[in-house]
Design an enzyme around this catalytic site. Structure first.
Site, short mmCIF file in Angstrom:
data_model
loop_
_atom_site.label_atom_id
_atom_site.label_comp_id
_atom_site.label_asym_id
_atom_site.label_seq_id
_atom_site.Cartn_x
_atom_site.Cartn_y
_atom_site.Cartn_z
N SER A 86 0.81 -1.22 0.00
CA SER A 86 0.00 0.00 0.00
C SER A 86 0.84 1.27 0.00
O SER A 86 0.38 2.32 -0.46
CB SER A 86 -0.94 0.01 1.21
OG SER A 86 -0.21 -0.14 2.42
N ASP B 28 -4.30 7.00 10.08
CA ASP B 28 -4.00 5.68 10.62
C ASP B 28 -2.59 5.58 11.19
O ASP B 28 -2.22 4.56 11.78
CB ASP B 28 -4.19 4.60 9.54
CG ASP B 28 -3.28 4.80 8.32
OD1 ASP B 28 -2.38 5.65 8.35
OD2 ASP B 28 -3.49 4.08 7.32
N HIS C 64 0.32 5.13 6.99
CA HIS C 64 0.59 5.55 5.61
C HIS C 64 0.93 7.04 5.54
O HIS C 64 0.33 7.85 6.26
CB HIS C 64 -0.63 5.26 4.73
CG HIS C 64 -0.95 3.81 4.64
ND1 HIS C 64 -1.84 3.19 5.51
CD2 HIS C 64 -0.49 2.84 3.81
CE1 HIS C 64 -1.91 1.90 5.21
NE2 HIS C 64 -1.11 1.67 4.18
#
Length: 217
Positions: free
Chosen positions: A37, A183, A186
């Protein structure tokens, strides 16, 4: 009017013109960005993710290279290894490898992660594809023993001969809240910009190394 032969042009301008002609005629270096990701730009608009920001930086320097987006959110090192042959179908000339984050988040055995990433590196080496390998660290909640084993894996992988290396993909970004998404895993767009700027010297080396291995246009 007679055309002036190229060889008669004075020294440095002639050299610069020749370099321009060579670069313009050359095929672009195709860089496979294989990752999870962090490579895929999770949580960001498409134009703010890692691949697009890296492509923009490459274009700004007129390096004649194309970044292939082979980042898949949620991928472990095993997942990336399983789809490597598919990614290689685009015939990349170089590779950026960013893996390990999901192995750490899931507490998967570091030894398995090492085998998977080593297999990816071995495959690319056999195909004479130069690699920029970026390191990763384990989440702190996994405990000191796991973190030490995880760190040892990347110490060994990054020491493999012939690689261009980056110690930690999120270096300079984690754990700075202003550069992370909500979060706290990231990077946000500003964080990605820092990652790209830090990596660009190594990306230049990667492109130059790939160019030397490519057949003449």
């Amino acid at each position: 009017m007679h055309a002036i032969p190229f060889r008669r042009l004075p020294g440095r301008p002639a050299t610069l013109l020749l370099l321009c002609l060579v670069l313009c005629a050359a095929a672009p270096v195709k860089i496979m960005a294989l990752g999870d990701s962090l490579t895929a730009g999770y949580g960001l608009p498409h134009d703010q993710g890692f691949v697009v920001q890296l492509q923009n930086a490459i274009d700004a320097e007129k390096l004649n290279a194309t970044v292939l987006d082979d980042g898949v959110s949620g991928d472990t090192s095993a997942d990336a290894l399983a789809r490597l042959d598919w990614a290689l179908g685009d015939d990349p000339n170089a590779a950026i490898i960013e893996l390990g984050g999901n192995d750490g988040l899931r507490g998967l055995p570091p030894a398995e992660m090492e085998r998977n990433i080593a297999a990816i590196l071995d495959t690319l080496k056999a195909r004479h594809i130069p690699v920029l390998l970026s390191g990763m660290v384990a989440p702190p909640n996994m405990g000191p023993a796991y973190s030490a084993a995880f760190h040892a894996v990347f110490t060994r992988l990054l020491a493999r001969p012939g690689l261009i290396t980056d110690p930690f993909f999120l270096q300079g970004v984690a754990p700075h809240e202003t550069l992370e998404q909500a979060d706290h895993i990231h990077p946000n767009a500003a964080g990605v910009k820092i990652i790209v700027a830090r990596l660009m010297p190594e990306v230049r080396r990667l492109i130059a190394r790939a160019r030397r291995k490519m057949p003449p246009a």
